[in-house]
Scaffold this motif. Structure first.
Motif, PDB file in Angstrom:
ATOM      1  N   GLN A  44      49.805 -22.476 -27.933  1.00  0.00           N
ATOM      2  CA  GLN A  44      48.161 -21.912 -28.432  1.00  0.00           C
ATOM      3  C   GLN A  44      47.103 -23.015 -27.446  1.00  0.00           C
ATOM      4  O   GLN A  44      47.323 -23.868 -27.181  1.00  0.00           O
ATOM      5  N   THR A  45      46.151 -22.155 -26.948  1.00  0.00           N
ATOM      6  CA  THR A  45      45.034 -22.719 -26.389  1.00  0.00           C
ATOM      7  C   THR A  45      43.707 -22.301 -27.219  1.00  0.00           C
ATOM      8  O   THR A  45      43.673 -21.258 -27.774  1.00  0.00           O
ATOM      9  N   LEU A  46      42.667 -23.246 -27.047  1.00  0.00           N
ATOM     10  CA  LEU A  46      41.431 -22.988 -27.886  1.00  0.00           C
ATOM     11  C   LEU A  46      40.330 -23.440 -26.725  1.00  0.00           C
ATOM     12  O   LEU A  46      40.432 -24.572 -26.393  1.00  0.00           O
ATOM     13  N   ASN A  47      39.203 -22.595 -26.697  1.00  0.00           N
ATOM     14  CA  ASN A  47      38.330 -23.096 -25.752  1.00  0.00           C
ATOM     15  C   ASN A  47      36.714 -22.698 -26.510  1.00  0.00           C
ATOM     16  O   ASN A  47      36.664 -21.623 -26.892  1.00  0.00           O
ATOM     17  N   LEU A  48      36.111 -23.627 -26.673  1.00  0.00           N
ATOM     18  CA  LEU A  48      34.748 -23.320 -27.130  1.00  0.00           C
ATOM     19  C   LEU A  48      33.672 -24.077 -26.287  1.00  0.00           C
ATOM     20  O   LEU A  48      33.840 -25.230 -25.906  1.00  0.00           O
ATOM     21  N   ASP A  49      32.603 -23.334 -25.712  1.00  0.00           N
ATOM     22  CA  ASP A  49      31.603 -23.880 -25.103  1.00  0.00           C
ATOM     23  C   ASP A  49      30.278 -23.306 -25.718  1.00  0.00           C
ATOM     24  O   ASP A  49      29.998 -22.070 -25.967  1.00  0.00           O
ATOM     25  N   LEU A  50      29.234 -24.138 -25.728  1.00  0.00           N
ATOM     26  CA  LEU A  50      27.863 -23.834 -26.082  1.00  0.00           C
ATOM     27  C   LEU A  50      27.018 -24.356 -25.084  1.00  0.00           C
ATOM     28  O   LEU A  50      26.957 -25.433 -24.638  1.00  0.00           O
ATOM     29  N   THR A  51      26.344 -23.159 -24.509  1.00  0.00           N
ATOM     30  CA  THR A  51      25.353 -23.597 -23.341  1.00  0.00           C
ATOM     31  C   THR A  51      23.952 -23.028 -23.710  1.00  0.00           C
ATOM     32  O   THR A  51      23.816 -22.072 -24.222  1.00  0.00           O
ATOM     33  N   THR A  52      23.161 -24.024 -23.348  1.00  0.00           N
ATOM     34  CA  THR A  52      21.739 -23.658 -23.758  1.00  0.00           C
ATOM     35  C   THR A  52      20.647 -24.183 -22.644  1.00  0.00           C
ATOM     36  O   THR A  52      20.992 -25.424 -21.959  1.00  0.00           O
ATOM     37  N   GLY A  53      19.665 -23.492 -22.243  1.00  0.00           N
ATOM     38  CA  GLY A  53      19.135 -23.872 -21.185  1.00  0.00           C
ATOM     39  C   GLY A  53      17.386 -23.434 -21.472  1.00  0.00           C
ATOM     40  O   GLY A  53      17.003 -22.318 -22.132  1.00  0.00           O
ATOM     41  N   ALA A  54      16.550 -23.817 -20.789  1.00  0.00           N
ATOM     42  CA  ALA A  54      15.170 -23.191 -20.771  1.00  0.00           C
ATOM     43  C   ALA A  54      14.281 -23.946 -19.488  1.00  0.00           C
ATOM     44  O   ALA A  54      14.494 -24.872 -19.377  1.00  0.00           O
ATOM     45  N   SER A  55      13.392 -23.053 -19.283  1.00  0.00           N
ATOM     46  CA  SER A  55      12.341 -23.325 -18.039  1.00  0.00           C
ATOM     47  C   SER A  55      11.176 -23.557 -18.928  1.00  0.00           C
ATOM     48  O   SER A  55      10.612 -23.116 -19.954  1.00  0.00           O
ATOM     49  N   PHE A  56      10.399 -24.234 -18.230  1.00  0.00           N
ATOM     50  CA  PHE A  56       9.110 -24.598 -18.767  1.00  0.00           C
ATOM     51  C   PHE A  56       7.787 -24.923 -17.489  1.00  0.00           C
ATOM     52  O   PHE A  56       8.469 -24.976 -16.391  1.00  0.00           O
ATOM     53  N   ASP A  57       6.689 -25.196 -18.039  1.00  0.00           N
ATOM     54  CA  ASP A  57       5.801 -25.411 -17.106  1.00  0.00           C
ATOM     55  C   ASP A  57       5.544 -24.223 -16.055  1.00  0.00           C
ATOM     56  O   ASP A  57       5.745 -24.484 -14.818  1.00  0.00           O
ATOM     57  N   ASP A  58       5.676 -22.949 -16.364  1.00  0.00           N
ATOM     58  CA  ASP A  58       5.655 -21.712 -15.590  1.00  0.00           C
ATOM     59  C   ASP A  58       6.739 -21.619 -14.654  1.00  0.00           C
ATOM     60  O   ASP A  58       6.575 -21.273 -13.371  1.00  0.00           O
ATOM     61  N   GLY A  59       7.956 -22.132 -15.045  1.00  0.00           N
ATOM     62  CA  GLY A  59       9.097 -22.042 -14.216  1.00  0.00           C
ATOM     63  C   GLY A  59       9.325 -23.278 -13.190  1.00  0.00           C
ATOM     64  O   GLY A  59      10.133 -23.361 -12.427  1.00  0.00           O
ATOM     65  N   ARG A  60       8.285 -24.195 -13.208  1.00  0.00           N
ATOM     66  CA  ARG A  60       8.559 -25.338 -12.416  1.00  0.00           C
ATOM     67  C   ARG A  60       9.488 -26.525 -13.087  1.00  0.00           C
ATOM     68  O   ARG A  60       9.831 -27.059 -12.010  1.00  0.00           O
ATOM     69  N   GLY A  61      10.066 -26.190 -14.058  1.00  0.00           N
ATOM     70  CA  GLY A  61      11.059 -27.068 -14.563  1.00  0.00           C
ATOM     71  C   GLY A  61      12.188 -26.303 -15.308  1.00  0.00           C
ATOM     72  O   GLY A  61      11.916 -25.055 -15.770  1.00  0.00           O
ATOM     73  N   ASN A  62      13.096 -26.768 -15.167  1.00  0.00           N
ATOM     74  CA  ASN A  62      14.356 -26.315 -16.038  1.00  0.00           C
ATOM     75  C   ASN A  62      15.308 -27.360 -16.598  1.00  0.00           C
ATOM     76  O   ASN A  62      15.573 -28.245 -15.962  1.00  0.00           O
ATOM     77  N   VAL A  63      15.673 -27.266 -17.844  1.00  0.00           N
ATOM     78  CA  VAL A  63      16.897 -28.213 -18.278  1.00  0.00           C
ATOM     79  C   VAL A  63      17.891 -27.191 -19.028  1.00  0.00           C
ATOM     80  O   VAL A  63      17.682 -26.231 -19.529  1.00  0.00           O
ATOM     81  N   THR A  64      19.117 -27.971 -18.627  1.00  0.00           N
ATOM     82  CA  THR A  64      20.517 -27.130 -19.282  1.00  0.00           C
ATOM     83  C   THR A  64      21.333 -28.098 -19.845  1.00  0.00           C
ATOM     84  O   THR A  64      21.457 -29.130 -19.227  1.00  0.00           O
TER      85      THR A  64
END
Length: 1016
Positions: free
Chosen positions: A172-192
């Motif tokens: 048996q194999t199990l894989n769980l991934d949670l990814t979240t991201g957001a851009s800010f300051d009119d797209g000048r920045g991004n965090v993931t």
């Protein structure tokens, strides 16, 4: 799998990152999507990864043609808790694994990166570049690079989950991934931020019919290891060449050399075995049981085809554009994973011990057997002790120093089946942090400055191992207990049947040991790239360039507890010594791409490219050695029109020795060797049917340390594993390599959606840092013929091989038996060539869309030569101990995907051409062909010299239920294709396990995977 010309990969990268102007182009430091490269890049897309439903990066790479299986989840005996990649079969230490074009901290002393630390959920594509990469990424990219490209500027939330198991309900194999991201300051920045958890369960070899019993690759019999249960006793002092084995009934005595006229042992029946001189007696000395190959221990059921694995990982990335000329970026990776390897029980592996004749567990018949051993080895008959001495020595209260006390020295082999398997647990904590600044100097010239630091800490814990010293201590006992009771000694019963080893005995004999490996990498890099707006008057694009400097500092330590350092663990393969070392690298590099002619008749594009890198290595050693190396490349491409492009590349590189190659101390471990020219017996004591060594062969065996009395009684290495002494070499110099490629890309205008590529590659490594194969060491001394040359026993090649001074074997206690001598040197040569080819096509048939992607490889040669006097081994289409993992002549994968509205169905065909055993065709070395005997496969007709062409098919179905939900179902090995059985002793134990090659051919059988992706 989408595989195509470099231009396709670059266009994809450019399109995906156009908003941030951050372009990752594998194979170049010049981030310009408009310039075609001369070096081919093979691309595996995120779509392919999703269709396969794999859970780790090693599984992604394993099926790519041209990549030879390396250490991974299918390797049990030889897995150190990490997974690696081996490009072109040149060794996993001759390529670099990158993340977005950047190095990550290696996992171990050979400088290899552990693929278990790749955050697969965020991977957009995987680029594989062969040859010509040293100038761009560093001289150690001799065979190429694997570059994992992450998704950029992720926004939203995405949850991925998949679960899989085999048709038999295991693995048996199990894989769980949670990814979240957001851009800010009119797209000048991004965090993931991405968080993941992966888990894989073990698959035991006992649970597959073809691997339930261990089969000898050269005799076709079910067997295993000579370290068995009940105990085998040999070399009973002072006469070698005598074997006592405890069967369930009592004790078995085999007098060797094989002689049907050996005298009858007093007190035992006339039980001479004319085939091997074997005699067996029960506890009362009245019954006889013939010896058979089944006395060998079947270790297969304890081993696994899929190692247990758990991982928790975090990936974070961010960027912020301060202004149009300055952007800050950062990324961090953390991973904590656990890998377990499981092998057969520990025990006493050919261990020399002293046995008092009043040991409390000796029966009268067994004591008499020790006493009556013929000290003249069949020339007349003189017992070891007289009947009176033997009877007096049986006094249960005697101890050393008493007048009637007697003991014998002997070598014992006994498997601790009562204690369960040996389990090694590898806990790895990994992190790597990077931060940098980039921006524009002018409208066409950019800068990029970054630094990073990473650490990889691996702690391995070995459980279930007997301590050799405590076995020896616990044998020295009488009725009152151990003679030495300082550490709570418990007397050990090695004279009984299964169950004679009690929990109290095992508690005293077992002790967990640990070894810690720590690797760090600090690096800084600065580059300027772009163009000055000038170029050839015949070209529309300007000359592009990149220049820069790089610094890297590596350090590595291996720290072992006293048990691991001592080599006291029974069956652990030798000591794990403390090692410490490091080096600093200072580099300058430059690269240029110059379009010479563009948009002219028959000259749509003619481009030249070149690069150079200077590297200065300073090694942390008492002699403080330094290496200065130059790598360079030249290449070009020509597009005459009609959708055709011709491309080529030539590169020179020099790879400096790594920490393991420089600093590993002299240490005895295990290697793979199935035969020994001095041996007369199989692993289980049966005769090999060959003459007793005489003449020069006899002189060689004696010169290597075999006692005279062992001649005719030496066994082949236990379980196909011989001792070997390895050694690093502080005097090593950089190895040199030459690589070139020549190929073509065809994207015809008359067939929209079709692209074809074909590329020839050739890589040669001279002054290669290598060590001899076991067969090299044997041939250097004994030659390839049946009669060694006169005086051979005096050569260094012969005398460097050291045998047991008790049994004459190449197996035994690593503290006493040096075995083969296999040191590192600069005397090697590696060479490979071949052709990569791809086809991609897509079209629509009404409402049905169809895409086909073919990636293939033909390997012409893969030659290894350890020294100028060693045999030159071409491993293409071959398998065996000299060739390690299998590299077929032809390999390809073809994926056909059909799309109807929101539903995809995809078929993958993977093909490997046939391979042949490296010793096939030679009656003296070829493997077994005939009817199997013993075990559950008895009666089957086999030919272990040949593995036929292998074809395996996968089926995937994917449904886009809504804009936010995707469901995927995959069946791997759709027709439940079984691997070819070739026995357990034909190749390296890392890759030949469970009678098959599980890293190359699927040993798990049909497998089902289901996955779901939710994004919002």
């Amino acid at each position: 799998m989408l595989a195509g010309p470099a231009a396709f990969a670059q266009s994809t990268a450019a399109a995906e990152t156009a908003d941030t102007e951050t372009i990752v182009v594998t194979g170049s430091l010049i981030k310009n999507p408009n310039l075609d490269r001369a070096t081919p890049v093979t691309v595996t897309s995120a779509d392919e990864i999703n269709l396969k439903q794999v859970t780790n990066a090693e599984q992604v790479l394993r099926d790519i043609p041209g990549i030879v299986p390396s250490i991974g989840s299918a390797v049990n005996n030889g897995n150190g808790g990490a997974s690696f990649v081996n490009l072109r079969g040149l060794g996993s230490n001759r390529n670099i694994v990158l993340l977005d074009g950047q190095r990550l901290v290696p996992a171990e002393l050979n400088g290899r990166f552990d693929l278990n630390n790749i955050p697969l959920a965020l991977i957009e594509r995987v680029d594989v570049l062969t040859g010509g990469a040293s100038t761009t990424y560093g001289a150690d990219a001799v065979s190429g690079v694997v570059n994992f490209i992450t998704r950029r500027d992720f926004t939203g939330v995405e949850l991925n989950a998949n679960y899989g198991l085999t048709q038999k309900g295991d693995g048996q194999t199990l894989n769980l991934d949670l990814t979240t991201g957001a851009s800010f300051d009119d797209g000048r920045g991004n965090v993931t931020l991405s968080v993941g958890y992966q888990e894989s369960d073990q698959v035991l070899q006992a649970d597959r019919d073809f691997s339930r019993y261990s089969y000898d690759s050269f005799f076709g019999s079910a067997g295993g290891s000579g370290t068995s249960n009940p105990s085998r006793w040999s070399n009973i002092n002072p006469t070698a060449g005598n074997l006592i084995q405890n069967p369930l009934e009592g004790a078995q005595i085999c007098n060797v050399p094989s002689d049907p006229n050996l005298p009858v042992i007093p007190g035992a029946p006339n039980c001479v075995n004319p085939q091997g001189g074997q005699r067996q007696i029960t506890a009362d000395g009245t019954a006889f049981r013939p010896g058979t190959a089944y006395d060998a221990f079947n270790f297969n059921p304890y081993n696994v085809f899929q190692t247990p694995f758990k991982r928790f990982n975090i990936y974070a990335a961010g960027r912020y554009e301060v202004n149009e000329n300055l952007e800050f970026y950062t990324r961090a990776i953390f991973s904590k994973n656990k890998v377990q390897t499981i092998i057969a029980p520990s025990g006493a592996f050919g261990l020399s011990v002293v046995v008092p004749l009043n040991n409390p567990f000796l029966t009268t018949a067994q004591r008499n057997a020790f006493c009556n051993v013929d000290i003249n080895s069949g020339v007349g008959y003189t017992p070891r002790f007289t009947a009176a001495e033997c009877a007096a020595a049986a006094n249960p209260n005697l101890k050393p120093g008493d007048a009637d006390y007697r003991s014998v020295s002997a070598v014992v082999s006994r498997r601790n089946v009562e204690g369960g398997p040996r389990i090694s647990t590898y806990d790895t904590t990994f992190f790597d942090y990077q931060a940098g600044l980039r921006g524009a100097i002018t409208s066409t010239i950019d800068y990029d400055v970054s630094g990073s630091y990473g650490e990889s800490d691996n702690v391995s814990t070995a459980d279930g191992y007997w301590l050799n010293s405590r076995v020896r201590q616990s044998m020295l006992a009488n009725a009152a207990g151990c003679f030495d009771t300082s550490n709570g000694c418990v007397p050990l019963n090695l004279f009984g049947a299964t169950g004679s080893i009690t929990p109290a005995m095992n508690d005293f004999l077992n002790e967990a040991s640990t070894t810690s490996n720590r690797f760090t990498l600090a690096q800084a890099k600065g580059s300027i790239s772009g163009d000055f707006g000038v170029g050839s008057p015949l070209a529309s694009d300007a000359l592009a360039f990149a220049v820069g400097a790089e610094w890297r500092s590596y350090s590595a330590t291996q720290k072992s507890d006293l048990l691991s350092q001592s080599g006291d663990l029974g069956g652990a393969g030798g000591a794990a010594p403390n090692i410490s070392g490091g080096f600093n690298v200072y580099e300058l590099f430059g690269e240029v791409i110059a379009p010479l002619v563009q948009d002219k008749p028959f000259m749509e594009d003619l481009t030249f490219e070149g690069g150079v890198r200077y590297s200065s290595y300073t090694v942390d050693a008492p002699t403080n050695p330094t290496f200065d190396t130059w790598t360079w490349k030249v290449g070009g491409s020509w597009s005459p029109g009609f959708g055709l492009k011709v491309r080529g590349n030539y590169a020179k590189a020099m790879r400096a020795p790594n920490i393991a190659e420089l600093f590993s101390p002299v240490n005895t471990g295990l290697t793979n060797l199935s035969d020994d020219p001095c041996a007369s017996l199989k692993d289980n004591g049966d005769s090999l049917g060959r003459p007793t060594p005489t003449g020069e062969l006899l002189a060689i065996c004696l010169a290597q340390g075999a006692p005279t009395t062992s001649i005719g009684a030496i066994s082949v290495p236990t379980a196909g594993q011989a001792n070997a002494t390895f050694a690093g070499n502080a005097a090593l110099k950089p190895e040199k390599s030459t690589s070139w490629t020549l190929g073509a890309v065809f994207v015809p205008q008359f067939a929209p959606g079709l692209s074809l590529t074909v590329d020839y590659y050739n890589i040669v490594v001279t002054d290669a840092i290598t060590f001899p194969t076991p067969n090299d060491a044997i041939e250097a001394c004994f030659g390839t013929g049946s009669t060694p040359a006169a005086g051979a026993h005096l050569t260094e090649a012969c005398t460097s091989i050291r045998r047991s001074d008790a049994t004459g074997s190449l197996s035994g206690d690593s503290a006493e038996v040096g075995g083969l001598f296999l040191p590192y040197s600069n005397l090697g040569r590696l060479e490979t060539d071949g052709v990569d080819f791809t086809l991609n096509y897509g079209t629509d048939f009404g409402a049905v869309g169809w895409k086909i992607a073919l990636t293939g490889n033909w390997t012409g040669k893969s030659v290894f030569q350890a020294t100028p006097t060693s045999s030159s081994i071409d491993c293409v289409g071959k398998f065996g101990t000299s060739c390690g993992s299998i590299q077929p002549d032809w390999s390809w994968s073809v994926r056909n995907t059909f799309t109807i509205s929101d539903f995809d169905i995809s078929f993958l065909w993977r093909h490997l051409s046939s391979v042949t055993y490296e010793g096939a065709g030679d009656v003296n070395t070829e493997a077994y062909s005939g009817t199997l005997t013993g075990g559950n496969l008895a009666g089957q007709e086999v030919d272990f010299n040949h593995i036929p062409a292998y074809n395996i098919f996968d089926l995937s179905a994917r449904f886009q239920a809504s804009e936010t939900f995707t469901f995927t179902f995959a069946i791997s090995n759709l027709f439940d294709k079984q691997p070819k059985v070739v026995g357990n002793s034909i190749g390296s134990t890392s890759f030949n396990s469970g009678n098959v090659y599980p890293s190359t051919y699927d040993a798990l059988g049909r497998r089902f995977n289901v996955g779901a992706r939710i994004r919002f």
